[in-house]
Motif scaffolding. Structure first.
Motif, short mmCIF file in Angstrom:
data_model
loop_
_atom_site.label_atom_id
_atom_site.label_comp_id
_atom_site.label_asym_id
_atom_site.label_seq_id
_atom_site.Cartn_x
_atom_site.Cartn_y
_atom_site.Cartn_z
N LEU A 187 -3.23 9.21 2.05
CA LEU A 187 -3.68 7.90 1.57
C LEU A 187 -5.07 7.57 2.10
O LEU A 187 -5.92 7.06 1.36
N GLN A 188 -5.31 7.87 3.36
CA GLN A 188 -6.63 7.58 3.93
C GLN A 188 -7.71 8.43 3.28
O GLN A 188 -8.82 7.96 3.02
N ALA A 189 -7.38 9.70 3.00
CA ALA A 189 -8.36 10.56 2.33
C ALA A 189 -8.69 10.02 0.94
O ALA A 189 -9.84 10.12 0.48
N GLN B 117 -6.85 19.02 2.15
CA GLN B 117 -5.55 18.37 1.96
C GLN B 117 -4.55 19.31 1.30
O GLN B 117 -3.37 19.32 1.65
N GLU C 120 0.29 9.10 5.36
CA GLU C 120 -0.83 8.28 5.78
C GLU C 120 -2.16 9.02 5.69
O GLU C 120 -3.17 8.46 5.23
N GLU C 121 -2.19 10.27 6.10
CA GLU C 121 -3.45 11.02 6.07
C GLU C 121 -3.95 11.21 4.65
O GLU C 121 -5.16 11.10 4.38
N ARG D 174 -0.98 2.91 -3.19
CA ARG D 174 -2.38 2.47 -3.36
C ARG D 174 -2.50 1.07 -2.79
O ARG D 174 -1.50 0.38 -2.54
N GLU E 279 -8.53 6.79 0.10
CA GLU E 279 -9.25 5.52 0.26
C GLU E 279 -10.69 5.71 0.71
O GLU E 279 -11.59 4.96 0.30
N THR E 280 -10.94 6.71 1.51
CA THR E 280 -12.31 6.95 2.00
C THR E 280 -13.16 7.74 1.01
O THR E 280 -14.38 7.82 1.17
N ARG F 240 0.83 -1.22 0.00
CA ARG F 240 0.00 0.00 0.00
C ARG F 240 0.86 1.25 0.00
O ARG F 240 0.53 2.25 -0.66
N ARG F 241 1.96 1.24 0.74
CA ARG F 241 2.81 2.42 0.81
C ARG F 241 3.82 2.48 -0.32
O ARG F 241 4.09 3.55 -0.85
#
Length: 552
Positions: A233-235, A250, A230-231, A149, A237-238, A144-145
């Motif tokens: 990537l999470q944005a 962002q 990380e933040e 993705r 993914e969500t 993922r990192r």
């Protein structure tokens, strides 16, 4: 283990070149930037490569954020160098993988995977802060990192199978470490790591919106020159990143991070060609202030000024060319002729005599655009026309003879000699008389090292007055600070600056389709004195940045 990276071809629409002799800007002859296609008001994206290889700085930054400071920095020092023909080093259309670079990537992947697998801390960092205890968890978290993705199920299965073979490849390693090592070797050679791939194909209203992961990657490499954190990537993914408010949040966060400050430094260092300052040489008999320490200081000074203008003042484009202060240490202070006590640390100093202001009166720029003994109005003028005004200068003709040597029996200033050689009535009158010489003459108060002078060595007085046609309108100026103020006010300067940022943020050459966003942002920059960081915001929040063109 060796895994060949995917070598992908690419197409790019480059900016239209200037052909023929330019006779100087006229009201009916635009001098800067791509033209807006008829009826084109929507800010559509330009065609670009869908597989942009990471530049060496981007690769280094990514390794730093992925593996930690101890694992990555300096690894590209032995790589085949990046070479692009455009202003910036991140042009994805030209960053190819040769056989030699392929070998460099393989060697680096092997070394980095070995180092990381021997360090639980490094493996934990690769996985985003928590180290799974099983192969499947490690593959998903690391992938993922590394790929920026989530892995597909098929990819995860392949890497889990590879993890199981780790002990066979590296029998001396602890079993989990050997599996992690072989997986990291493969991932760090994958095109999904080495390239910024944009594989989405779903068209919507004539464009292809980027997926959350693709947009996160494009945004982070634009503003940070590195992978998403990380933040971000999470944005992605969500789905929050694909909403207007989520995306703006962002962008604001990324622009406020120290990595954005480093990116802004990099942009201006390449725009000003600060790397050339390392090659300056001067006779110490003519220029006793010139030392190796001065060369180092020359490279740092403009970047500190950029930091101050863009981040401390939060000022606009014009301030870059007018700021009445700079940052000096002892070597620089001696060239500037400043009174006071200075040492190896940089101090902010103000110019109160009106002689200097902004990036283009700095010692490094002036010395880099001069000969070893004289100022060089021609090269100073060419540089500013190209890099600050984006004027369409044609390439010089072949076999241009050098400027004739001065005649000791008929003393003349360098300005007079250049005017005799390239001015009215000569074959160089078009480009030189209207575009190059007027800009260069404004800096004639600065000698070959950037020191102030009122007269040349032969005792003749300096004349730094002239005029230039900005978008067909004649503006007069008297010296460098006067020209700096004029440029700060002119649309050409703001358009040119926005164009350069489009190139840098997208990692490609300027294209005709960029005209709409360049015009909107440049107009706002000039009209509203938009802070530089807001110029960046406007560009990355545009539709042309968040989507890609529909291509065959």
């Amino acid at each position: 283990m060796r895994c060949q990276p995917l070598l992908l071809g690419c197409l790019i629409l480059s900016a239209t070149a200037c052909d023929g002799l330019v006779l100087g800007p006229r009201p009916d002859q635009p001098t800067t930037g791509p033209t807006l296609p008829p009826g084109a008001e929507r800010e559509l994206p330009a065609p670009s490569t869908r597989a942009a290889r990471l530049s060496h700085p981007e690769y280094e930054n990514t390794l730093r954020d992925l593996l930690g400071e101890a694992q990555g920095p300096g690894v590209t020092g032995t790589f085949v160098g990046d070479a692009t023909s455009t202003t910036f080093d991140n042009n994805g259309a030209e960053l190819l993988v040769t056989s030699d670079l392929w070998a460099d990537y393989q060697r680096a992947a092997e070394q980095l995977a070995q180092q990381a697998s021997a360090s639980p801390e490094a493996l934990t960092r690769v996985c985003g802060g928590t180290l799974p205890s099983d192969a499947a968890g490690f593959v998903r978290a690391a992938g993922r990192r590394v790929f920026r993705r989530a892995l597909t199920d098929a990819e995860a299965a392949d890497y889990e199978a590879l993890f199981a073979q780790g002990a066979a490849f590296f029998p001396a390693d602890e079993p989990f470490a050997s599996g992690a090592r072989v997986v990291l070797e493969a991932m760090l050679q994958s095109p999904h790591f080495l390239y910024r791939l944009e594989l989405s194909t779903q068209e919507n209203r004539g464009v292809i919106p980027l997926t959350g992961a693709e947009l996160a990657t494009r945004l982070s490499y634009a503003l940070w020159q590195s992978m998403p954190d990380e933040e971000l990537l999470q944005a992605a993914e969500t789905g929050a990143l694909l909403t207007a408010d989520g995306y703006t949040a962002q962008v604001t966060r990324l622009l406020g991070d120290p990595k954005a400050r480093a990116t802004v430094r990099t942009f201006h260092a390449q725009l000003l060609q600060v790397s050339r300052f390392r090659d300056i040489t001067r006779s110490t008999s003519l220029f006793p202030e010139f030392t190796p320490a001065l060369q180092q200081s020359m490279q740092e000074e403009p970047l500190r000024l950029v930091d101050a203008v863009v981040f401390d003042e939060n000022a606009g484009v014009g301030r870059l060319f007018t700021a009445p202060y700079t940052f000096v240490d002892a070597p620089l202070a001696s060239v500037y002729g400043l009174a006071g006590t200075f040492d190896a640390t940089f101090q902010k100093v103000s110019f109160t005599d009106g002689r200097r202001g902004g990036l283009l009166t700095g010692i490094g720029f002036l010395a880099a655009n001069a000969t070893s003994t004289e100022s060089d109005p021609i090269h100073r003028g060419v540089f500013i026309n190209h890099r600050v005004l984006c004027a369409n200068l044609p390439s010089p003709p072949n076999n241009v003879p050098p400027l004739p040597a001065p005649d000791p029996l008929v003393p003349k200033t360098l300005r007079q000699r250049i005017t005799d050689f390239t001015g009215e009535g000569t074959c160089g009158a078009g480009c030189h008389g209207s575009l190059i010489n007027p800009i260069g003459f404004a800096y004639e108060h600065f000698d070959a090292l950037g020191r102030w002078r009122d007269e040349e060595r032969n005792g003749l007085p300096i004349d730094a007055r002239d005029a230039y046609y900005f978008d067909g309108v004649r503006r007069e100026f008297d010296g460098a600070t006067s020209l700096g103020q004029v440029m700060a006010e002119e649309a050409m300067t703001h358009r040119c600056y926005a164009q350069h940022w489009v190139e840098f943020l997208h990692g490609r050459a300027l294209a005709a389709a960029d005209a709409a966003v360049v015009k909107r942002v440049a107009d706002a920059s000039r009209r509203d004195e938009l802070p530089v960081r807001e110029v960046l915001r406007a560009l990355v929040e545009s539709e042309s940045f968040r989507t890609r063109a529909v291509e065959p």
